[in-house]
Write an enzyme that holds these catalytic residues in place. Sequence first.
Site, PDB file in Angstrom:
ATOM      1  N   ARG A 225      -5.840  -9.458   3.288  1.00  0.00           N
ATOM      2  CA  ARG A 225      -6.376  -9.498   1.934  1.00  0.00           C
ATOM      3  C   ARG A 225      -6.386 -11.315   1.196  1.00  0.00           C
ATOM      4  O   ARG A 225      -5.594 -11.677   1.880  1.00  0.00           O
ATOM      5  CB  ARG A 225      -5.741  -8.523   1.160  1.00  0.00           C
ATOM      6  CG  ARG A 225      -6.073  -6.948   1.751  1.00  0.00           C
ATOM      7  CD  ARG A 225      -7.388  -6.606   1.086  1.00  0.00           C
ATOM      8  NE  ARG A 225      -7.446  -4.321   0.821  1.00  0.00           N
ATOM      9  CZ  ARG A 225      -7.940  -5.125   1.996  1.00  0.00           C
ATOM     10  NH1 ARG A 225      -8.797  -5.647   3.008  1.00  0.00           N
ATOM     11  NH2 ARG A 225      -8.279  -3.553   2.276  1.00  0.00           N
ATOM     12  N   HIS A 273     -16.267 -11.333   4.946  1.00  0.00           N
ATOM     13  CA  HIS A 273     -15.192 -10.250   5.129  1.00  0.00           C
ATOM     14  C   HIS A 273     -15.870  -8.454   5.746  1.00  0.00           C
ATOM     15  O   HIS A 273     -16.335  -7.027   5.325  1.00  0.00           O
ATOM     16  CB  HIS A 273     -15.357  -8.817   3.684  1.00  0.00           C
ATOM     17  CG  HIS A 273     -13.822  -8.109   4.004  1.00  0.00           C
ATOM     18  ND1 HIS A 273     -13.158  -7.779   2.132  1.00  0.00           N
ATOM     19  CD2 HIS A 273     -13.480  -7.304   4.712  1.00  0.00           C
ATOM     20  CE1 HIS A 273     -12.518  -6.596   2.457  1.00  0.00           C
ATOM     21  NE2 HIS A 273     -12.128  -6.447   3.865  1.00  0.00           N
TER      22      HIS A 273
HETATM   23  N1  LIG Z   1     -11.039  -7.840   6.495  1.00  0.00           N
HETATM   24  C1  LIG Z   1     -11.305  -6.399   7.521  1.00  0.00           C
HETATM   25  O1  LIG Z   1     -12.383  -6.350   7.408  1.00  0.00           O
HETATM   26  C2  LIG Z   1     -10.265  -5.383   7.251  1.00  0.00           C
HETATM   27  C3  LIG Z   1     -10.337  -4.308   8.154  1.00  0.00           C
HETATM   28  C4  LIG Z   1      -9.674  -3.643   7.792  1.00  0.00           C
HETATM   29  C5  LIG Z   1      -8.386  -3.716   6.970  1.00  0.00           C
HETATM   30  N2  LIG Z   1      -8.186  -4.671   6.838  1.00  0.00           N
HETATM   31  C6  LIG Z   1      -6.010  -5.354   6.263  1.00  0.00           C
HETATM   32  O2  LIG Z   1      -5.706  -5.019   7.333  1.00  0.00           O
HETATM   33  C7  LIG Z   1      -4.283  -4.507   6.764  1.00  0.00           C
HETATM   34  C8  LIG Z   1      -4.187  -3.576   8.190  1.00  0.00           C
HETATM   35  O3  LIG Z   1      -4.716  -2.343   8.442  1.00  0.00           O
HETATM   36  P1  LIG Z   1      -4.058  -1.241   9.291  1.00  0.00           P
HETATM   37  O4  LIG Z   1      -4.352  -0.391   9.437  1.00  0.00           O
HETATM   38  O5  LIG Z   1      -3.549  -2.546  10.820  1.00  0.00           O
HETATM   39  O6  LIG Z   1      -2.510  -1.222   8.534  1.00  0.00           O
HETATM   40  P2  LIG Z   1      -1.247  -0.745   8.889  1.00  0.00           P
HETATM   41  O7  LIG Z   1      -1.338  -0.044  10.007  1.00  0.00           O
HETATM   42  O8  LIG Z   1      -0.443   0.249   7.687  1.00  0.00           O
HETATM   43  O9  LIG Z   1       0.348  -1.521   9.820  1.00  0.00           O
HETATM   44  C9  LIG Z   1       0.805  -2.884   8.406  1.00  0.00           C
HETATM   45  C10 LIG Z   1       1.401  -3.605   8.859  1.00  0.00           C
HETATM   46  O10 LIG Z   1       1.846  -4.663   8.133  1.00  0.00           O
HETATM   47  C11 LIG Z   1       3.203  -4.696   7.930  1.00  0.00           C
HETATM   48  N3  LIG Z   1       3.936  -4.763   6.808  1.00  0.00           N
HETATM   49  C12 LIG Z   1       3.832  -4.391   5.761  1.00  0.00           C
HETATM   50  N4  LIG Z   1       4.234  -4.672   4.723  1.00  0.00           N
HETATM   51  C13 LIG Z   1       5.499  -6.414   5.243  1.00  0.00           C
HETATM   52  C14 LIG Z   1       6.555  -6.708   5.664  1.00  0.00           C
HETATM   53  N5  LIG Z   1       6.658  -6.767   3.664  1.00  0.00           N
HETATM   54  N6  LIG Z   1       6.799  -7.752   6.214  1.00  0.00           N
HETATM   55  C15 LIG Z   1       6.551  -7.883   7.128  1.00  0.00           C
HETATM   56  N7  LIG Z   1       5.262  -6.413   7.770  1.00  0.00           N
HETATM   57  C16 LIG Z   1       5.154  -5.822   6.805  1.00  0.00           C
HETATM   58  C17 LIG Z   1       3.858  -3.382   8.340  1.00  0.00           C
HETATM   59  O11 LIG Z   1       5.177  -3.026   9.386  1.00  0.00           O
HETATM   60  P3  LIG Z   1       5.532  -1.649   9.387  1.00  0.00           P
HETATM   61  O12 LIG Z   1       5.256  -1.816  11.081  1.00  0.00           O
HETATM   62  O13 LIG Z   1       7.361  -2.028   9.842  1.00  0.00           O
HETATM   63  O14 LIG Z   1       5.291  -0.541   8.778  1.00  0.00           O
HETATM   64  C18 LIG Z   1       2.691  -2.733   9.447  1.00  0.00           C
HETATM   65  O15 LIG Z   1       3.583  -3.454  11.037  1.00  0.00           O
HETATM   66  C19 LIG Z   1      -4.586  -3.546   5.601  1.00  0.00           C
HETATM   67  O16 LIG Z   1      -3.912  -3.166   4.391  1.00  0.00           O
HETATM   68  C20 LIG Z   1      -6.028  -4.457   4.605  1.00  0.00           C
HETATM   69  O17 LIG Z   1      -5.657  -5.220   4.246  1.00  0.00           O
HETATM   70  C21 LIG Z   1      -9.260  -6.305   6.540  1.00  0.00           C
END
Ligand SMILES: NC(=O)c1ccc[n+]([C@@H]2O[C@H](COP(=O)([O-])OP(=O)(O)OC[C@H]3O[C@@H](n4cnc5c(N)ncnc54)[C@H](OP(=O)(O)O)[C@@H]3O)[C@@H](O)[C@H]2O)c1
Length: 310
Positions: A225, A273
């Site tokens: 983000r 994005h």
């Molecule tokens: N640019 C784009 O087109 C696009 C598209 C989709 C999503 N995104 C972004 O990508 C993000 C991730 O998506 P996802 O589906 O992979 O999310 P997810 O499955 O919820 O995974 C989030 C990861 O981040 C880790 N995390 C969260 N807080 C943390 C912290 N304080 N310190 C260290 N690690 C932390 C989590 O740790 P744990 O494993 O310990 O829970 C997990 O490994 C979304 O939230 C969104 O912001 C961007």
Amino acid sequence: MSIVVSIPGVDKTNWWIEQLQGLLPAWTIRSFHDPGDVEAVTYAVVWKPKTGAFLPFPNLKAIVSLGAGIDHVLADTKLPRQIPIIRTVGTDLTQRMREYVALHVLRHHRDMPTISANQRERRWKQLVVPPATNRTVGVMGLGNLGSAAASTLSALGFETLGWSRTKRDIEGITTFTGEAGFSAFVGRCEILVCLLPLTDATTGILDGRLFTRLPRGASVINAGRGQHLVEDDLLAALDSGQLSHATLDVFHVEPLPSEHPFWTHPHITVTPHIASLIDAPTGSRIVAANLERFEREGSVPDLADAERGY
Ligand SMILES: NC(=O)c1ccc[n+]([C@@H]2O[C@H](COP(=O)([O-])OP(=O)(O)OC[C@H]3O[C@@H](n4cnc5c(N)ncnc54)[C@H](OP(=O)(O)O)[C@@H]3O)[C@@H](O)[C@H]2O)c1
């Protein structure tokens, strides 16, 4: 069952309504702007809803975020916090993110920005870069998207590191956890990829302090983000040579304003994005399946944890 859909742009909203209606013919699906009987509405399907958007609907059973992140829903200060939030995730999204991360990591690794600049100057200069096996790439966030991206980078031969809040074991990836593992992780990342969710703990994490801990000349890819990045710190790190390049897919303000310095910076690549942009025909299949399951079972595996923030 009745659903309201809210996405910026009338055409996009109508596209999603049409796709969802095709998959859920027995459900009533309408726009937030023309919701009909508000008491009958049980689900809201949203991307970046306005503050207070859910207040007119007293009987909402769940909110569907049209994306993996839920920060855009939690940003609503008037959000009724007890309503479950369903994320939209799946193999289509992870596949797209794999492609984006592989494309841009390889581009940084092979120094394509310099080669492209040289072409514009008609300059024939053979740059020597190490093979991927001698290049260390780190992925922040090892969830659905980060773990898929890290595995893809590892399969390409990169020395791949990953960092998450709790311990993750992923084949071929050296993983680090929490504050304790952060320094050891960032100190080795020649290319850093951010795929974190936006939470209080991760806001502004891509800042000057982090940049100085990376190896000199490292590059950064942010597909998490916009608010993960402290923009002025990035510009300073690029100007000083601490960082060589940044590829940014997400921004504090989207669309990125035309006067923003990132558009013309020689060491910044802007993408609008699109790293893993969900489209209505693909996404509505995931949303429809989640809604049907939630209606049947009262829960789905893709529920977000609003307390945790992701
Ligand atoms: N640019 C784009 O087109 C696009 C598209 C989709 C999503 N995104 C972004 O990508 C993000 C991730 O998506 P996802 O589906 O992979 O999310 P997810 O499955 O919820 O995974 C989030 C990861 O981040 C880790 N995390 C969260 N807080 C943390 C912290 N304080 N310190 C260290 N690690 C932390 C989590 O740790 P744990 O494993 O310990 O829970 C997990 O490994 C979304 O939230 C969104 O912001 C961007």
